[in-house]
Scaffold this active site. Structure first.
Site, PDB file in Angstrom:
ATOM      1  CD1 TRP A   1     -11.937  10.127   3.528  1.00 40.89           C
ATOM      2  CD2 TRP A   1     -13.696   8.845   2.348  1.00 40.89           C
ATOM      3  NE1 TRP A   1     -12.106   8.938   3.916  1.00 40.89           N
ATOM      4  CE2 TRP A   1     -13.235   8.214   3.324  1.00 40.89           C
ATOM      5  CE3 TRP A   1     -14.579   8.642   1.355  1.00 40.89           C
ATOM      6  CZ2 TRP A   1     -13.825   6.987   3.298  1.00 40.89           C
ATOM      7  CZ3 TRP A   1     -15.237   7.275   1.736  1.00 40.89           C
ATOM      8  CH2 TRP A   1     -14.593   6.423   2.574  1.00 40.89           C
TER       9      TRP A   1
ATOM     10  NE  ARG B   1      -8.614  13.000   7.903  1.00 40.77           N
ATOM     11  CZ  ARG B   1      -8.195  12.378   6.768  1.00 40.77           C
ATOM     12  NH1 ARG B   1      -9.273  12.364   5.818  1.00 40.77           N
ATOM     13  NH2 ARG B   1      -7.135  11.658   6.431  1.00 40.77           N
TER      14      ARG B   1
ATOM     15  CG  ASN C   1      -5.284  -0.440   6.367  1.00 35.60           C
ATOM     16  OD1 ASN C   1      -5.741  -0.025   7.394  1.00 35.60           O
ATOM     17  ND2 ASN C   1      -4.679   0.341   5.474  1.00 35.60           N
TER      18      ASN C   1
ATOM     19  CD  GLU D   1      -0.723   7.878   1.100  1.00 31.72           C
ATOM     20  OE1 GLU D   1      -0.079   7.727   1.961  1.00 31.72           O
ATOM     21  OE2 GLU D   1      -1.945   7.891   0.799  1.00 31.72           O
TER      22      GLU D   1
ATOM     23  CD  GLU E   1      -2.918   0.953   2.327  1.00 34.85           C
ATOM     24  OE1 GLU E   1      -3.382   0.010   2.739  1.00 34.85           O
ATOM     25  OE2 GLU E   1      -3.285   2.208   2.758  1.00 34.85           O
ATOM     26  NE  ARG E   2      -2.416   4.965  -0.411  1.00 36.20           N
ATOM     27  CZ  ARG E   2      -3.373   5.088  -1.132  1.00 36.20           C
ATOM     28  NH1 ARG E   2      -2.940   5.293  -2.513  1.00 36.20           N
ATOM     29  NH2 ARG E   2      -4.635   5.408  -0.653  1.00 36.20           N
TER      30      ARG E   2
ATOM     31  CD  GLU F   1      -7.478   5.794   6.841  1.00 34.66           C
ATOM     32  OE1 GLU F   1      -7.473   6.808   5.895  1.00 34.66           O
ATOM     33  OE2 GLU F   1      -6.418   4.901   6.718  1.00 34.66           O
TER      34      GLU F   1
ATOM     35  CG  ASP G   1      -3.107  10.649   5.679  1.00 33.68           C
ATOM     36  OD1 ASP G   1      -2.106   9.898   5.995  1.00 33.68           O
ATOM     37  OD2 ASP G   1      -3.809  10.022   4.784  1.00 33.68           O
TER      38      ASP G   1
END
Lengths: 701, 701
Positions: free
Chosen positions: A542, A345, A220, A402, A177-178, A301, A374
């Site tokens: 988002w 957020r 994750n 990212e 991921e990324r 998430e 983030d």
């Protein structure tokens, strides 16, 4: 058969010799900063004259770690001297490893000094334990690799923090991921039988910059990675990395007691759940006695967590910490935000965790991202730093890019990290000082690409992360020079010119993607390219429009007392300074303020003019970088020069795209003309909005 | 600082010298069969004495292809002589390239012979065109690499077929469907700016074995790969590969006129559709004048195709062929089967395509898989071979081991391919003879893994595919010896022992996965491991039970006149022979017959006993292979020896798993005891059925 006869003469034969086959081993970047290319000129003569040898010492307690230290010294010294293998002479300078006990994590560091032993020259690397000697050995090579004379190297170093960690967002199916540098370096599928030698070279590279912990899988996490077949795989990694002073951590899925154990709940206060985790920890420690512990992303998430059962993050972390006991650590991530929560957020992590200060067990560490959003190209430091004095906290940075162009272009992250490390929290020190008792983690940028990191310059980010985790007082410039000398060239002019490119590079990315404190304007899902117009995603936070809040009058997120009040999460002195647009750091202006397009800037001109200028500066900066790199052709081997030139060609294209698409969109919102002399966007806004990239990398698939 | 003093003595220093740094360049497999390791003994002395030089010839028409041929010769000769770079002497043997015209595809081959020129020794490589000279150059190195004396090499070769092709099932996101060697070697994302040097080494390797065409993307194609941005990427590949004699093909999605062109239909008889494809072909040819053409999977496994509009495969192929015209070729795949069709799946391709014989345009090629099912470890040859005399047909094989253990173990595919190539179709020749006017395609097994193919031995399959496409008369044994000598060792005993391992390996896989003609018994989706019990998938012909048809009485698929009548698709003589279990080839027994468990086999014992024996033979074969490989440790470099040993450790585990799970399942069906002395399965059937592998590789994600 056909016949032909070429003309052969002396000239042609000379040309033939010159055109000899390409080198059998092209510069492919695999060696990283451990390239140990032969020294030049006086430095070479000096080292050859010193004729360093690394003797095999008889009768000393030996260990795999010391064997590695010795082999690294021999290999590195031979390379620096331009030899295929070590040579021995009667006048050799002996490199003496004086290494104390085998057990230990190198926390006491090492010393290096020239000495005379029995009347003959020597260099002594001394440490309290074997890992310390390994660190010292790499440090000696680092100094030599920059051309320093052997007899003049004196160092006394110890790491600033106990935990210097890479977090891999690598999935068991080999995707990352990324990740933008190929597949995972870990071939889980063929472990434990097959250990890719690359994984040993990975440990070498980490040890050489002091990294001592690796979380091997994505936060994750998949529950099946706690199955016995995966513990066997993990053990193989731990065994391979242990001699390099590296402990393995595993990202654990909080709901694993249900998915693997068949329990009806994962409630952390349920005794069966606690017992399941205790048994699981025992099982892991039986295989891996120095297992580092669990890294946990919970209630964020979509990941499961203690809040699913009405329990707090502290309840969840402490239950796991009890299962592990004094054998290891639970690293709990503070990166959380919730769909149900309409709070700004950037405020949610503070709101949720700060009240828990003092409630976490001793072997729990809270891992806090550098900024409150983030991993954007630029964020102000996270308000939790300094706000939880009774909690062990560490810094989480992202080495993989990212949001910064992924694996193309030239982007050196150390200056951006330094900005955070050096930030005064107003609550007892800088961020570096706040996290010093624990340490730093970086989300790894390595993959199966031959050069490890996708682009050659991204290796500098891996290197810089390790060096800063070891010593956050190092300057970004020092680290750039170190890395360049070991990686590309020791020629002082070349080092200076490359160093200059590196130091500016991060600012250019900020300029062309999110100047003056703008953030989170990227494409949906893949996070590639600009999409400030996106405003229709399922959750408000988002959407880029949630963050930039551009309208006909102005742009920026009001986080003052008149707005979301996020500034109140900072120390009063900081909040007071940043609350006033006139005294706020312009780098964070639109992060904290909604500013009128026509507002006059302290440095002259309107906000709109300033924004446009920043976008142009970013684009021109990348253009200039590419031109400067082109002019360095004679100083760099052709393989790597060509690769970086291609990276920069991509970055030039992307910088222009970001600028043009962003300006076209802002103009559609504010209706303002571009300042005179400004080049208009190359295409109409609609064309930028139409671009789709279904195949964009990094999604972890 | 702590101080310590080691004991140093002469012995220790000697040991230190011996323990010198590991070689800077470990054997990682990247060089493939182009390793050009120094010759030994007399062969080395001979080549050094011959002192071959490759002069730069002044005044001759030059070309990129000739420059490559010369560079390859220089590089290879230097390596074989153990030199860093070419050396020149006055007594050099000149390698003369006499290469005809620049244009040409090397179809006329080359000749190599020793000659004397102006009284001095020379070796002449002669060809009608430059690509022919490149093939000759690689052939000379191949011969030298096996230790043949330079002055004794005489060759006169031409390829058996015009098309020698690799089909990549690589996706634009970098994943590879049924790829087990990392990600795609093609980094589409960073093309056209960035061309990985690996892609040039890929072309070198292909040219060295005569491969002259590459379909760059998965036959399950994405329409956006026909967008202009992808044509620019493809052009960069074509430009890089052209000097190596390689033409690029693109897999095209039949519905692209709708997805990209916005048309309401993709009906091949619609003039707008035809015009769209014509314009698209023109656009591609403007960028790539020697574009090979389109590869199409239509109306198969969910792909769109002409049947969506009531048109035939010929209608679809001919429309595309008209768009391309005489510039290139449309390769249409015969691998089709339909959910709605309840015919025996192995019969559908013949039923659909055979009636179309004579209807395809001249520039259409029908690409037919080796067998009528789907690349199973063993299949009888496809009945379409020989059945379409008025159609240009080619063979499609799978180099990647989707159903043969994927990237672990040691499996050499050439014997299995030879079985098909040498099969007499009964309709005008062997399969090799039927496809000779066109050629062969292999589904590529290369990926981003450093050794290209996941395991070192899988490179032998790439090599063997190219060699067989060039000359299907070569024996599997000859190719194994060639490859081993160039890859591992020229020691005759080592070559013989490794060759023996390779030749047997494929049969062992057949034995432990699908003996006596069983097939399609693998796990769902990932095609990994055994799952003969699966019987609940949405379509009958996705289920292993559909293929093995095991019941209390017997096992096997009755394809005789009493059954599906698939045998009737073969030539009458073949059908007659195979219709009788007594005369049928035992390798295909259960492919064509449902046989009682207690039926007596011609070679003695019952079918059940024979099956068990085959499973045991496969397992023991792999065990013996691993032991033999272990005993070769001193003959192979440690890096590659260890890697292959790990591959074999995995294969031993998997072979036993296949055997045990299969036997446990067959016993659950037939209720029979194992023959006496047979080792029972290690675990109960339920445990094998419970195994899941959500992270199994190869799904193209």
């Amino acid at each position: 058969m056909m016949r032909g006869r070429g003309l052969v003469n002396g000239f042609a034969m000379m040309v033939a010799a010159m055109l000899a086959a390409a080198p059998l081993h092209a510069e492919d970047g695999y060696a990283l900063w451990l390239r140990h290319a032969p020294l030049e000129g006086e430095a070479l003569a000096n080292l050859r004259a010193a004729a360093p040898i690394v003797p095999v010492v008889v009768g000393r307690p030996d260990s795999p770690t010391l064997a590695i230290a010795e082999a690294e010294l021999r290999r590195g010294l031979a390379g620096l001297q331009g030899y295929d293998r070590p040579r021995l002479t009667r006048d050799s300078t002996e490199i003496v490893l004086s290494c104390g006990k085998e057990q230990g994590d190198g926390a006491a560091g090492f010393g290096i000094a020239p000495e005379r032993i029995d009347g003959r020259p020597a260099v002594v690397i001394a440490a309290r334990d074997h890992v310390g000697c390994l660190y010292g050995s790499f440090a000696l090579l680092r100094e030599l690799g920059q051309g320093r004379p052997l007899g003049e190297i004196r160092l006394s170093e110890a790491p600033a923090s106990p935990l210097r960690m890479l977090n891999h967002w690598d999935n068991p199916d080999g995707s990352v991921e990324r990740g933008y540098a190929g597949r995972s370096i870990i071939d889980w599928w063929h472990l434990p039988e097959k250990l890719d030698p690359r994984l040993v070279d990975y440990a070498r590279a980490n040890a050489s910059i002091g990294i001592n912990a690796v979380a091997v899988n994505n936060v994750n996490a998949r529950a099946f990675m706690l199955e016995p077949r995966y513990i066997a795989k993990l053990k193989r990694l731990a065994d391979a990395w242990r001699p390099y002073g590296i402990r393995v951590f595993l990202s654990a899925r909080f709901s694993a007691p249900m998915e693997l154990g068949g329990l009806p709940t994962a409630d952390p206060l349920d005794p069966q759940v606690a017992a399941w985790w205790k048994a699981k920890a025992d099982e892991i420690y039986a295989a891996i006695p120095d297992f580092g512990g669990f890294l946990v992303k919970a209630n964020s998430e979509g990941q499961p967590g203690p809040q699913d059962y009405g329990r707090s993050h502290a309840d969840g972390a402490n239950m796991l910490a009890a299962a592990i006991g004094d054998r290891g650590t639970v690293i709990w991530r503070a990166f959380i935000y919730r769909a149900e929560d309409s709070t700004d957020r950037t405020m949610q992590a503070y709101a949720e965790f700060q009240p828990l200060d003092g409630q976490f067990a001793d072997n729990v560490i809270l891992q806090i991202k550098n900024g409150p959003l983030d991993f954007q190209p630029r964020e102000p430091f996270h308000p939790l730093f300094g706000a939880m004095p009774k909690t062990r906290v560490m810094l989480e940075t992202q080495i993989t890019r990212e949001y910064l162009g992924q694996a193309s272009g030239l982007v050196y992250l150390a200056p951006l990290w330094k900005e955070v490390l050096d930030a005064d929290t107003g609550r007892g020190g800088t961020v570096a000082q706040i996290v010093a008792p624990v340490g730093m983690a970086g989300v790894a940028n390595v993959g199966s690409d031959r050069n490890w990191t996708g682009t050659h310059f991204d290796a500098a980010n891996w290197y810089a992360f390790g060096r800063l985790a070891w010593d956050p007082a190092l300057s970004a410039s020092t680290i750039a020079r170190e890395w360049t000398a070991q990686t590309f060239s020791r020629d002082p002019e070349t080092v200076a010119r490359i160093g200059a490119l590196m130091l500016e590079a991060g600012e250019f990315v900020v300029d062309y993607t999110g100047p003056l404190g703008l953030a989170h304007l990227m494409g949906t899902g893949h996070h590639y390219g600009p999409a400030p117009w996106v405003c229709d995603l399922g959750r408000p936070d988002w959407n880029p429009c949630y963050f930039h809040r551009a309208d006909k009058d102005g742009i920026g997120f009001d986080r003052t007392t008149g707005g979301s009040q996020a500034l109140a999460q900072y120390a009063p002195a900081i909040a007071a300074q940043w609350s006033n647009p006139a005294t706020a750091d312009p780098r964070y202006l639109l992060w904290f303020h909604h500013v009128r397009w026509d507002a006059l800037m302290p440095w002259g001109g309107t906000l709109w003019e300033a924004l446009v200028r920043r976008y142009d500066r970013g684009v021109k900066g990348v253009d200039a970088t590419a031109e400067e790199w082109a002019s360095l052709a004679s100083a760099i081997d052709p393989e790597r020069h060509a690769a970086v030139a291609a990276d920069l060609a991509i970055q030039r294209k992307e910088a222009r795209w970001w600028r043009d698409a962003s300006l076209a969109y802002w103009q559609s919102v504010n209706g303002l003309p571009l300042p005179s002399g400004t080049e208009p966007p190359a295409e109409p806004l609609s064309r930028y909005r139409q671009r789709t990239f279904p195949e964009a990398p990094g999604g972890g698939q």
